[in-house]
Design an enzyme around this catalytic site. Structure first.
Site, mmCIF file in Angstrom:
data_model
loop_
_atom_site.group_PDB
_atom_site.id
_atom_site.type_symbol
_atom_site.label_atom_id
_atom_site.label_comp_id
_atom_site.label_asym_id
_atom_site.label_seq_id
_atom_site.Cartn_x
_atom_site.Cartn_y
_atom_site.Cartn_z
ATOM 1 N N SER A 73 73.905 -33.842 -27.817
ATOM 2 C CA SER A 73 72.596 -33.600 -26.825
ATOM 3 C C SER A 73 71.458 -34.111 -27.671
ATOM 4 C CB SER A 73 72.729 -32.035 -26.433
ATOM 5 O OG SER A 73 72.408 -31.346 -27.542
ATOM 6 N N SER A 75 68.982 -31.700 -28.544
ATOM 7 C CA SER A 75 68.153 -30.377 -28.963
ATOM 8 C C SER A 75 67.760 -30.711 -30.403
ATOM 9 C CB SER A 75 69.113 -29.289 -28.677
ATOM 10 O OG SER A 75 70.227 -29.412 -29.660
ATOM 11 N N LYS A 130 71.522 -26.008 -34.767
ATOM 12 C CA LYS A 130 69.907 -25.664 -34.746
ATOM 13 C C LYS A 130 69.422 -25.579 -36.191
ATOM 14 C CE LYS A 130 70.598 -25.421 -30.232
ATOM 15 N NZ LYS A 130 70.091 -26.129 -29.397
ATOM 16 N N SER A 221 65.875 -27.398 -25.720
ATOM 17 C CA SER A 221 66.726 -26.755 -26.560
ATOM 18 C C SER A 221 67.145 -25.302 -26.063
ATOM 19 C CB SER A 221 66.228 -26.754 -28.124
ATOM 20 O OG SER A 221 67.242 -25.962 -28.843
#
Length: 263
Positions: A73, A75, A130, A221
């Site tokens: 993705s 994010s 993250k 995100s």
């Protein structure tokens, strides 16, 4: 990829057990029966003897040294792009057992700014990535595209408009910023106009044994702003290297991404 981890552990255990039982119980009996004529090993024993060392090495490396992950993705753009294949240090935050992720050797703890792979509390079968913004005991706030740590706003410097590529081309035109996270400045993306999106404004106190994580692509995100703090027990490791990038919409292999450190 949890299914792969389970399959790897089961296959390693099964092949090792077959090989061990044959060595302890059956190999000598075969030798005694055969006399001068060599008796062939059963096919299952032959396969177990061949595959067990390979499976064991892969299991040890993947569980305790480094594990590959793929970025699916946007994010973590611009730090990580869709199609990046990364390596994750599996011992940076302690050695953990495969499958249940239980820590059995203490080594270190995440530092502010680390990019971490983890299993989110609400999606325990998935691996997410993250950046650590808040440490245990911190108060983190997010208001008007600004992160506050213990009441102090982070400083930002705009670099210009971001130019995306491949499957990340939809982020073209976003503001490319440098976020001055203490000790770990890094780039982030901000979309200037998102009238129908929840910005995730709020304030959170990070309890002991937890961390607050956010994606570098702030408006794309699903992170701690929406589901809270991350328990230390859900950590999988520290991302440190991009070893490959494959994005068919960007022309295939992104050679300029290979070998890049993850800041």
């Amino acid at each position: 990829m949890r299914w792969f981890e389970i399959a790897l552990v089961v296959l390693t255990f099964a092949t090792g057990l077959v090989w061990l039982l044959d060595r302890l119980l059956f190999a000598r009996k075969r030798a005694e029966r055969s006399g001068l004529i060599e008796e062939k090993e059963p096919l299952v024993v032959d396969y177990a003897r061949a595959f067990f060392p390979v499976l064991a090495v892969v299991l040890v490396l993947r569980s305790f040294v480094a594990e590959p992950f793929r970025i699916p993705s946007s994010s973590m753009m611009p730090t990580l792009l869709i199609g990046d294949f990364i390596l994750v240090n599996k011992f940076a935050y302690g050695l953990r057992l495969p499958i249940n992720n239980r820590k059995f050797v203490e080594i270190g703890e995440p530092e502010r700014g680390d990019v971490v792979v983890f299993r989110p509390p609400h999606r325990p079968d998935e691996d997410w990535i993250k950046r650590v913004i808040g440490l245990p005991g911190d108060t983190v706030a997010y208001r008007d595209n600004t992160v506050y740590v213990n009441g102090e706003p982070l400083r930002y410097r705009r670099l210009g408009e971001y130019q995306g590529r491949g499957r990340g081309a939809d982020m073209s035109g976003a503001s490319l910023m440098v976020e001055d996270l203490p000790g770990r400045p890094h780039q982030v993306l901000e979309v200037d106009q998102t009238p129908f999106m929840d910005p995730g404004d709020g304030e959170w106190t990070v309890p002991e044994g937890h961390y607050f994580v956010m994606g570098d692509n702030r408006d794309r995100s699903d992170d701690g702003r929406f589901w809270g703090t991350l328990p230390e027990s859900q950590l999988r490791g520290k991302a440190f290297l991009v070893w490959m990038n494959i994005d068919s919409k960007a022309g295939g292999i992104g050679f300029d991404r290979i070998g890049n450190d993850i800041p």
